[in-house]
Design a protein around this motif. Structure first.
Motif, short mmCIF file in Angstrom:
data_model
loop_
_atom_site.label_atom_id
_atom_site.label_comp_id
_atom_site.label_asym_id
_atom_site.label_seq_id
_atom_site.Cartn_x
_atom_site.Cartn_y
_atom_site.Cartn_z
N UNK A 438 0.81 -1.21 0.00
CA UNK A 438 0.00 0.00 0.00
C UNK A 438 0.85 1.27 0.00
N UNK A 439 2.14 1.15 0.33
CA UNK A 439 2.99 2.33 0.40
C UNK A 439 3.56 2.75 -0.96
N UNK A 440 3.46 1.92 -1.98
CA UNK A 440 3.81 2.39 -3.32
C UNK A 440 2.83 3.50 -3.71
N UNK A 482 10.46 -1.67 -9.66
CA UNK A 482 10.67 -1.95 -8.24
C UNK A 482 9.53 -2.82 -7.70
N UNK A 483 8.31 -2.54 -8.13
CA UNK A 483 7.18 -3.35 -7.68
C UNK A 483 7.39 -4.81 -8.07
N UNK A 484 7.80 -5.04 -9.32
CA UNK A 484 7.99 -6.41 -9.78
C UNK A 484 9.24 -7.04 -9.19
N UNK A 485 10.37 -6.32 -9.29
CA UNK A 485 11.64 -6.91 -8.92
C UNK A 485 11.88 -7.04 -7.43
N UNK A 486 11.32 -6.14 -6.65
CA UNK A 486 11.64 -6.14 -5.22
C UNK A 486 10.45 -6.51 -4.33
N UNK A 487 9.29 -6.68 -4.95
CA UNK A 487 8.12 -7.07 -4.16
C UNK A 487 7.51 -8.37 -4.69
N UNK A 488 7.05 -8.36 -5.93
CA UNK A 488 6.32 -9.52 -6.46
C UNK A 488 7.23 -10.73 -6.62
N UNK A 605 9.21 13.36 -2.35
CA UNK A 605 9.41 12.16 -3.15
C UNK A 605 10.66 11.40 -2.70
N UNK A 606 11.74 12.15 -2.45
CA UNK A 606 12.99 11.52 -2.03
C UNK A 606 12.85 10.85 -0.67
N UNK A 607 12.20 11.53 0.25
CA UNK A 607 12.03 10.97 1.59
C UNK A 607 11.15 9.72 1.56
N UNK A 611 12.56 5.82 2.55
CA UNK A 611 11.93 5.01 3.60
C UNK A 611 11.41 3.69 3.03
N UNK A 612 10.79 3.75 1.85
CA UNK A 612 10.25 2.53 1.23
C UNK A 612 11.38 1.61 0.81
N UNK A 613 12.44 2.17 0.26
CA UNK A 613 13.60 1.38 -0.16
C UNK A 613 14.20 0.63 1.03
N UNK A 614 14.31 1.32 2.14
CA UNK A 614 14.88 0.70 3.35
C UNK A 614 13.99 -0.44 3.84
N UNK A 615 12.69 -0.23 3.84
CA UNK A 615 11.79 -1.26 4.37
C UNK A 615 11.63 -2.44 3.42
N UNK A 616 11.73 -2.19 2.12
CA UNK A 616 11.73 -3.32 1.18
C UNK A 616 12.92 -4.23 1.43
N UNK A 617 14.09 -3.64 1.62
CA UNK A 617 15.27 -4.45 1.93
C UNK A 617 15.10 -5.19 3.25
N UNK A 618 14.43 -4.58 4.17
CA UNK A 618 14.30 -5.15 5.52
C UNK A 618 13.24 -6.25 5.60
N UNK A 619 12.10 -6.05 4.92
CA UNK A 619 10.96 -6.94 5.14
C UNK A 619 10.63 -7.86 3.96
N UNK A 620 11.20 -7.63 2.77
CA UNK A 620 10.86 -8.44 1.61
C UNK A 620 12.11 -9.17 1.13
N UNK A 621 12.03 -10.50 1.08
CA UNK A 621 13.14 -11.33 0.61
C UNK A 621 12.57 -12.67 0.17
N UNK A 622 13.41 -13.49 -0.43
CA UNK A 622 12.94 -14.82 -0.84
C UNK A 622 12.56 -15.66 0.37
N UNK A 623 13.26 -15.47 1.49
CA UNK A 623 12.92 -16.23 2.70
C UNK A 623 11.55 -15.81 3.22
N UNK A 624 11.26 -14.49 3.19
CA UNK A 624 9.93 -14.03 3.58
C UNK A 624 8.88 -14.59 2.62
N UNK A 625 9.23 -14.64 1.33
CA UNK A 625 8.31 -15.21 0.35
C UNK A 625 7.99 -16.67 0.65
#
Length: 829
Positions: A438-440, A482-488, A605-607, A611-625
């Protein structure tokens, strides 16, 4: 229609196809004559679409130089007599001659070759074109239905008789309305299969014959797999034989009566088991068991199908291929030596005979029983097929062990990692996945929830009754990659087919085969004509993948075999703009559009992105998937129940069952990221009402016939008068009907321009030609390019006409006439 009218404007195609002329020979430039040669004595100018040409050597009536028309050129090139040339032209254009309907009061078109006529005295006669001529008889069964209004998404109202169907279409403008030919006794001769999966309401005539016919029809419809059948009770006190053509209701009154007087959904009758036959012979002794090494799956024609325990894959042996080498691929040699010994080793003829007998007992082979990788629902059990491993209700086993009591065959295939035995996500971590979606930056805030729902459900798409698709659109630099590569992609892991670019429908179909895996299609652009055709084929595949039905995709093979595909995938397309043209596709895809980041101040936009970039790295990964997939697999029974609740609530909220299926299912996926419990009706409504769904409900609310007409009316034409200007067809119609004024275009000029393009405006109506090349060109990149007369005829009040003359050289053809006042045409454009 005369041969001159039929060929007007079509001579370049006819001369190329029948006479073999090249495109250069069909231009207005001096060149060698295709009849007599030379160097520059011939040219083809095709004046007024007559195929006119000139040769100063062989042209003219006496062949001593001069001009001629297209027919003259065709007969000279081919040597055909005039009659044969006419016949060849009609065959090439697939012309069905005008039916002999003179004297008929009404004519109903079931298809281009089957109509029903009503003559004075209520005399009804069927008329069928059998390929050689029109015959006063009905066609062989199964016979098509008559659609007074056709709509692929609307509930179907079925009545008795064509006149009643027309009346019903006026009373129920939001329903599809159909009837069958030849009356109550011919129900079994009609083709009802197009209604499979549809919701049907039957409205009988007010007599015993009509009521009994609808009861019989209800059973027939349930047997072919309609979604629902109800029967309406006819009004009290009406005359015997009363039907909707006799009703004096307004549409609102008719709708209220139907709602109050229809039966509950009718259940299919359960057949009582037949008593045993006391004279029946006892079954013979069973053959030696073959289950130790292989399973017999059945036969089909010359093919016999087996699943060896050693490989787990289904194989086909023809009758002549039951040789020693092939049978040893099913079981080791020692097995055959023990059961079918001979003096020289194995009696292979006896072994083959035993296999044929066992396969006959297994019955006809059904490809529907074969299941590939992915998640499935199997008789109340959740099954995850990972290639060489099955996880059944949380318990792991090898594919070769199978599932006791299952009707399906799970093939051994290449291994998927899937959840890899990890612990499922807890509620807090799952909600974080929803929150990040929802943050995108979305054009419509609810898009984030729908994307999260899609990602959650995609790995279990084979276990769902409805498989919703989504289309991610965004301009350059909006974050689509980013939606496809780092989330989906990380969340799906290897539980999906990721494709891009020039991927084709056959490629996707052959990669999936029997797998129930989602498809992520990046760069699904449709810029060039070839790309558009390719993407429409892919969308056709997605369309049939949406619902769980008995329908198959059939493809022929070079060997003459039929290959069956049943696709059970959820699609996520990604491109700058969608390729959705048909209403049936728009209602199956949720369009998720990212905002242009330039709309935000740079600092904001930068801020936001940092923040979203940091949280994607933190909470989205193949292990989380993997943990998310583990959670979803464990919740399959709960999700299936929640889908039913959300679909019902969404159908009421959107006032559309199709939209209810689409968005209700996605919302059930999003709910599974918030709770492990089945959603309640109150919770479902609360989730729906907290979002604005206007953009999604409006995306598909315009039916195909209305969009087809709008496409024509919004097309721009060049008008050459006192000065050259460009006007839309809608503007020209207004001028031709004296409903507007233009300093540069007169009403007569507007009529002439419209006529040249197969359109006429008179007496408050717009008349559109059935055959005009100009209209075919306007619609060439749409789904209506070859069928606009049929589509336009579905509009309320539209009338199919006989031959109409179109001014300005537009020629004569049949047409569809539409009332401007009834449709509100010009105001909508």
């Amino acid at each position: 229609m005369t041969i001159q009218d039929l060929t007007r404007g079509r001579w370049p195609d006819l001369l190329a196809a029948l006479g073999g002329l090249t495109s250069d020979q069909l231009t207005d430039k001096h060149q060698p004559c295709p009849c007599c040669g030379g160097s520059d004595r011939y040219r083809f100018d095709d004046k007024d679409g007559t195929g006119s040409w000139y040769c100063n050597q062989c042209g003219g009536k006496d062949g001593a130089g001069g001009g001629g028309n297209g027919m003259d050129l065709l007969t000279r090139i081919t040597g055909w007599p005039y009659a044969e040339a006419c016949q060849r032209i009609e065959q090439h254009l697939a012309v069905v001659p005008d039916p002999p309907t003179a004297g008929a009061e009404q004519v109903w078109h079931y298809s281009s070759t089957f109509i029903v006529c009503r003559f004075p005295g209520k005399k009804i006669r069927p008329l069928w074109y059998d390929g050689a001529g029109w015959r006063w008889k009905a066609p062989p069964s199964p016979r098509p239905l008559y659609w007074a209004r056709q709509s692929s998404d609307a509930p179907v109202l079925i009545v008795e008789g064509e006149k009643t169907a027309d009346a019903a279409a006026r009373l129920f403008p939001s329903a599809a309305v159909a009837t069958w030919p030849s009356g109550c006794k011919a129900i079994d001769k009609a083709d009802w299969t197009p209604l499979a999966g549809r919701r049907c309401t039957l409205w009988p005539d007010a007599d015993d014959v009509g009521r009994q016919a609808m009861v019989k029809l209800a059973g027939r419809l349930l047997s072919i797999g309609v979604a629902q059948v109800r029967i309406v009770t006819t009004p009290d006190g009406v005359a015997d034989g009363w039907d909707l053509a006799d009703a004096t209701w307004m549409p609102a009154e008719a709708a209220a009566y139907l709602k109050a007087n229809r039966s509950p959904p009718i259940e299919a009758p359960t057949a009582a088991p037949e008593p045993p036959d006391p004279m029946a012979q006892p079954d013979p002794e069973p053959l030696p068991a073959a289950g130790e090494h292989f399973a017999c799956l059945g036969f089909d024609g010359d093919g016999y199908y087996y699943q060896p325990i050693s490989t787990g894959q289904v194989c086909r042996l023809s009758r002549s291929s039951h040789t020693g080498t092939n049978l040893c691929a099913l079981a080791p040699l020692s097995y055959w030596e023990t059961l079918y010994p001979s003096k020289t080793g194995v009696n292979w003829t006896a072994a083959a005979s035993s296999m044929f007998t066992q396969q006959a007992a297994a019955g006809v082979y059904s490809p529907d029983r074969i299941r590939g990788r992915g998640a499935w629902w199997d008789g109340g059990r959740s099954v995850l097929h990972l290639g060489d491993q099955l996880i059944v209700d949380g318990s792991s086993r090898t594919v070769c062990d199978g599932i006791t009591g299952s009707s399906y065959v799970y093939q051994r295939l290449s291994r998927l990692q899937g959840p890899s035995g990890v612990q499922p996500l807890d509620d807090a971590a799952a909600f974080q996945v929803l929150d990040l979606a929802e943050r995108f930056l979305w054009e419509v805030p609810a898009s984030g929830m729908l994307l999260a729902g899609w990602v959650t459900l995609a790995p279990i798409c084979g276990a769902l009754d409805w498989r919703p698709h989504a289309w991610l659109t965004a301009g350059s630099g909006s974050g689509k990659s980013e939606v496809l590569g780092r989330y989906v992609t990380p969340l799906l892991g290897d539980m999906g087919l990721i494709v891009a670019g020039n991927t084709t429908e056959p490629g996707i179909r052959q990669a999936l085969r029997a797998d129930a895996l989602p498809v992520v299609f990046d760069e699904a652009e449709s810029n060039e004509r070839n790309d558009q055709q390719r993407m429409q084929a892919v969308l056709g595949l997605a369309r049939v993948a949406s619902s769980e039905s008995r329908a198959h995709t059939l493809k022929g093979s070079p060997e003459g075999d039929t290959q069956r595909y049943t696709i059970r995938s959820m699609f996520l397309m990604s491109s700058i703009a969608t390729a959705l043209k048909q209403g049936a596709d728009k209602s199956r895809f949720a369009q998720l559009t990212l905002r242009n980041p330039a709309e935000l101040p740079k600092d904001e936009r930068t801020a936001h992105w940092e923040a979203l970039d940091r949280d994607l790295d933190r909470f989205i990964s193949e292990q989380v998937g993997q943990r998310l997939i583990a959670r979803t697999i464990a919740l399959i029974p709960t999700i299936r129940q929640s889908v039913k609740v959300f679909v019902k609530a969404a159908a009421e909220a959107f006032d559309s069952q199709r939209l209810g299926d689409q968005y209700g299912t996605l919302l059930a996926g999003a709910w599974a990221l918030q709770s492990r419990d089945v959603v309640t009706r109150e919770q479902a409504w609360a989730l729906i009402e907290q979002n604005d769904w206007t953009a999604y409900s409006q995306a598909v609310e315009v039916p195909d016939e209305r969009r087809c007409l709008q496409t024509i009316l919004q097309h721009q034409l060049r008008v050459e008068g006192d000065r050259t200007v460009t006007r839309t067809i809608a503007e020209l119609v207004e001028l031709a009907l004296h409903r507007g004024s233009d300093p540069h275009v007169t009403p007569t000029e507007a009529q002439n321009v419209l006529g040249r393009h197969g359109i006429k405006a008179e007496d408050g109506c717009v008349i559109v030609s059935n055959t005009a090349n100009a209209i075919a060109h306007m619609l060439s990149d749409t789904a209506w390019g070859n069928c606009w007369p049929i589509v336009l005829a579905r509009l309320p009040g539209a009338v199919k006409t006989g031959a109409v003359w179109f001014k300005g050289g537009g020629g004569t053809s049949r047409a569809v006439q539409m009332s401007i006042e009834l449709l509100g045409l010009l105001g909508a454009c």
